[in-house]
Design a protein around this motif. Sequence first.
Motif, PDB file in Angstrom:
ATOM      1  N   TYR A  31      21.134  39.676  82.961  1.00 29.15           N
ATOM      2  CA  TYR A  31      22.342  39.105  82.379  1.00 29.15           C
ATOM      3  C   TYR A  31      23.104  38.269  83.412  1.00 29.15           C
ATOM      4  O   TYR A  31      23.318  38.715  84.539  1.00 29.15           O
ATOM      5  N   TYR A  35      32.506  32.361  84.137  1.00 30.49           N
ATOM      6  CA  TYR A  35      33.908  32.505  83.789  1.00 30.49           C
ATOM      7  C   TYR A  35      34.706  31.395  84.468  1.00 30.49           C
ATOM      8  O   TYR A  35      34.305  30.887  85.509  1.00 30.49           O
ATOM      9  N   GLN A  37      38.830  30.673  85.803  1.00 20.83           N
ATOM     10  CA  GLN A  37      40.112  31.321  86.048  1.00 20.83           C
ATOM     11  C   GLN A  37      41.144  30.252  86.376  1.00 20.83           C
ATOM     12  O   GLN A  37      41.051  29.588  87.406  1.00 20.83           O
ATOM     13  N   MET A  41      46.143  33.455  85.996  1.00 20.34           N
ATOM     14  CA  MET A  41      45.604  34.060  84.776  1.00 20.34           C
ATOM     15  C   MET A  41      44.342  34.850  85.065  1.00 20.34           C
ATOM     16  O   MET A  41      43.758  34.742  86.146  1.00 20.34           O
ATOM     17  N   GLY A  42      43.937  35.620  84.066  1.00 15.37           N
ATOM     18  CA  GLY A  42      42.687  36.343  84.183  1.00 15.37           C
ATOM     19  C   GLY A  42      41.504  35.431  83.896  1.00 15.37           C
ATOM     20  O   GLY A  42      41.661  34.255  83.549  1.00 15.37           O
ATOM     21  N   LEU A  43      40.311  35.951  84.041  1.00 20.92           N
ATOM     22  CA  LEU A  43      39.095  35.164  83.816  1.00 20.92           C
ATOM     23  C   LEU A  43      38.783  35.063  82.332  1.00 20.92           C
ATOM     24  O   LEU A  43      39.010  36.009  81.573  1.00 20.92           O
ATOM     25  N   LEU A  45      35.564  33.932  79.622  1.00 25.11           N
ATOM     26  CA  LEU A  45      34.123  33.772  79.556  1.00 25.11           C
ATOM     27  C   LEU A  45      33.773  32.417  78.940  1.00 25.11           C
ATOM     28  O   LEU A  45      34.236  32.077  77.855  1.00 25.11           O
ATOM     29  N   PHE A  90      33.689  31.237  88.257  1.00 22.32           N
ATOM     30  CA  PHE A  90      32.964  32.377  88.796  1.00 22.32           C
ATOM     31  C   PHE A  90      31.706  32.644  87.965  1.00 22.32           C
ATOM     32  O   PHE A  90      31.748  32.630  86.739  1.00 22.32           O
ATOM     33  N   GLU A 101      27.740  47.535  85.767  1.00 22.01           N
ATOM     34  CA  GLU A 101      28.569  46.967  86.812  1.00 22.01           C
ATOM     35  C   GLU A 101      28.174  45.509  86.967  1.00 22.01           C
ATOM     36  O   GLU A 101      26.991  45.196  87.131  1.00 22.01           O
ATOM     37  N   GLN A 102      29.169  44.615  86.883  1.00 21.81           N
ATOM     38  CA  GLN A 102      28.869  43.205  87.062  1.00 21.81           C
ATOM     39  C   GLN A 102      29.205  42.787  88.482  1.00 21.81           C
ATOM     40  O   GLN A 102      30.188  43.231  89.063  1.00 21.81           O
ATOM     41  N   PHE A 104      30.055  39.588  90.926  1.00 19.91           N
ATOM     42  CA  PHE A 104      30.601  38.238  90.845  1.00 19.91           C
ATOM     43  C   PHE A 104      30.323  37.458  92.125  1.00 19.91           C
ATOM     44  O   PHE A 104      30.299  38.026  93.228  1.00 19.91           O
ATOM     45  N   GLY A 105      30.144  36.154  91.951  1.00 17.06           N
ATOM     46  CA  GLY A 105      30.019  35.270  93.088  1.00 17.06           C
ATOM     47  C   GLY A 105      31.377  34.940  93.670  1.00 17.06           C
ATOM     48  O   GLY A 105      32.412  35.345  93.132  1.00 17.06           O
ATOM     49  N   PRO A 106      31.399  34.157  94.754  1.00 15.92           N
ATOM     50  CA  PRO A 106      32.660  33.846  95.444  1.00 15.92           C
ATOM     51  C   PRO A 106      33.488  32.768  94.774  1.00 15.92           C
ATOM     52  O   PRO A 106      34.649  32.568  95.118  1.00 15.92           O
ATOM     53  N   ARG A 109      35.849  26.175  93.422  1.00 11.50           N
ATOM     54  CA  ARG A 109      37.170  25.625  93.070  1.00 11.50           C
ATOM     55  C   ARG A 109      36.993  24.161  92.707  1.00 11.50           C
ATOM     56  O   ARG A 109      36.609  23.349  93.546  1.00 11.50           O
TER      57      ARG A 109
ATOM     58  N   TYR B  36      38.219  46.559  87.434  1.00 12.71           N
ATOM     59  CA  TYR B  36      37.775  45.614  88.440  1.00 12.71           C
ATOM     60  C   TYR B  36      38.995  45.234  89.274  1.00 12.71           C
ATOM     61  O   TYR B  36      40.136  45.356  88.824  1.00 12.71           O
ATOM     62  N   GLY B  43      35.944  36.619  94.197  1.00  8.67           N
ATOM     63  CA  GLY B  43      35.576  36.971  92.841  1.00  8.67           C
ATOM     64  C   GLY B  43      35.923  38.420  92.563  1.00  8.67           C
ATOM     65  O   GLY B  43      36.107  39.220  93.477  1.00  8.67           O
ATOM     66  N   PRO B  44      36.020  38.780  91.285  1.00  7.71           N
ATOM     67  CA  PRO B  44      36.304  40.185  90.941  1.00  7.71           C
ATOM     68  C   PRO B  44      35.229  41.123  91.488  1.00  7.71           C
ATOM     69  O   PRO B  44      34.067  40.743  91.666  1.00  7.71           O
ATOM     70  N   TYR B  46      33.744  45.161  90.989  1.00  4.08           N
ATOM     71  CA  TYR B  46      33.734  46.375  90.181  1.00  4.08           C
ATOM     72  C   TYR B  46      34.339  47.534  90.966  1.00  4.08           C
ATOM     73  O   TYR B  46      34.073  47.702  92.160  1.00  4.08           O
ATOM     74  N   TYR B  87      42.379  44.924  87.353  1.00  6.14           N
ATOM     75  CA  TYR B  87      42.210  44.670  85.931  1.00  6.14           C
ATOM     76  C   TYR B  87      41.634  45.900  85.234  1.00  6.14           C
ATOM     77  O   TYR B  87      40.616  46.444  85.672  1.00  6.14           O
ATOM     78  N   PHE B 101      39.315  39.688  80.544  1.00 10.24           N
ATOM     79  CA  PHE B 101      40.309  39.954  81.571  1.00 10.24           C
ATOM     80  C   PHE B 101      41.703  39.618  81.054  1.00 10.24           C
ATOM     81  O   PHE B 101      41.924  38.559  80.500  1.00 10.24           O
ATOM     82  N   GLY B 102      42.657  40.549  81.261  1.00 13.40           N
ATOM     83  CA  GLY B 102      44.056  40.233  81.020  1.00 13.40           C
ATOM     84  C   GLY B 102      44.647  39.687  82.311  1.00 13.40           C
ATOM     85  O   GLY B 102      43.932  39.109  83.128  1.00 13.40           O
TER      86      GLY B 102
END
Lengths: 113, 111
Positions: A31, A35, A37, A41-43, A45, A90, A101-102, A104-106, A109, B36, B43-44, B46, B87, B101-102
Amino acid sequence: NAGVTQTPKFQVLKTGQSMTLQCAQDMNHEYMSWYRQDPGMGLRLIHYSVGAGITDQGEVPNGYNVSRSTTEDFPLRLLSAAPSQTSVYFCASSYSGNPVEQYFGPGTRLTVT
Amino acid sequence: DAKTTQPNSMESNEEEPVHLPCNHSTISGTDYIHWYRQLPSQGPEYVIHGLTSNVNNRMASLAIAEDRKSSTLILHRATLRDAAVYYCILTYSGSARQLTFGSGTQLTVLP
């Protein structure tokens, strides 16, 4: 393992230009997702993929294309950049399963002028 | 989709425990509770997840109310490195990988 890598780290585009944000993972995750951001704000999808050759839309897919030809790579294409696409992008990956558990990359921007 | 409510910000002193609350009164029986965190310019990451029972891992503990309408993320000894946006996210079994995400809780750790 390098985990999830993203290139470039920073990018400035002019309105109307196109580009591809790269994402790769070396954990053999099925998977992968993208995302965005926006400031404060939050991320949200954009697109996701449950395996090579399979992609689907997320919450905010307009203006973006994806493809998944290999397990490792999941590039995000901006077809015609707009200032509204200025954001931090991201990429994330995980195994299949529920829940997972996901990772995330860095982030990349992106500024569109 | 079930929604979560978190305080916008919290402060803690270094080396003290931190309890970060999350309300999710419309949670369904198959929703998982995930946490998270996002450190500045990263990045986020976990932290932990659970379904019904309390959970512990090397980073934190998750305490889930008996009626599952709220949960609390517990950092046992806050360090400066724990300053981040935290989060609380619900995922249902059909799309457990799609995270919504909120705005999260901005945790400030004071030295």
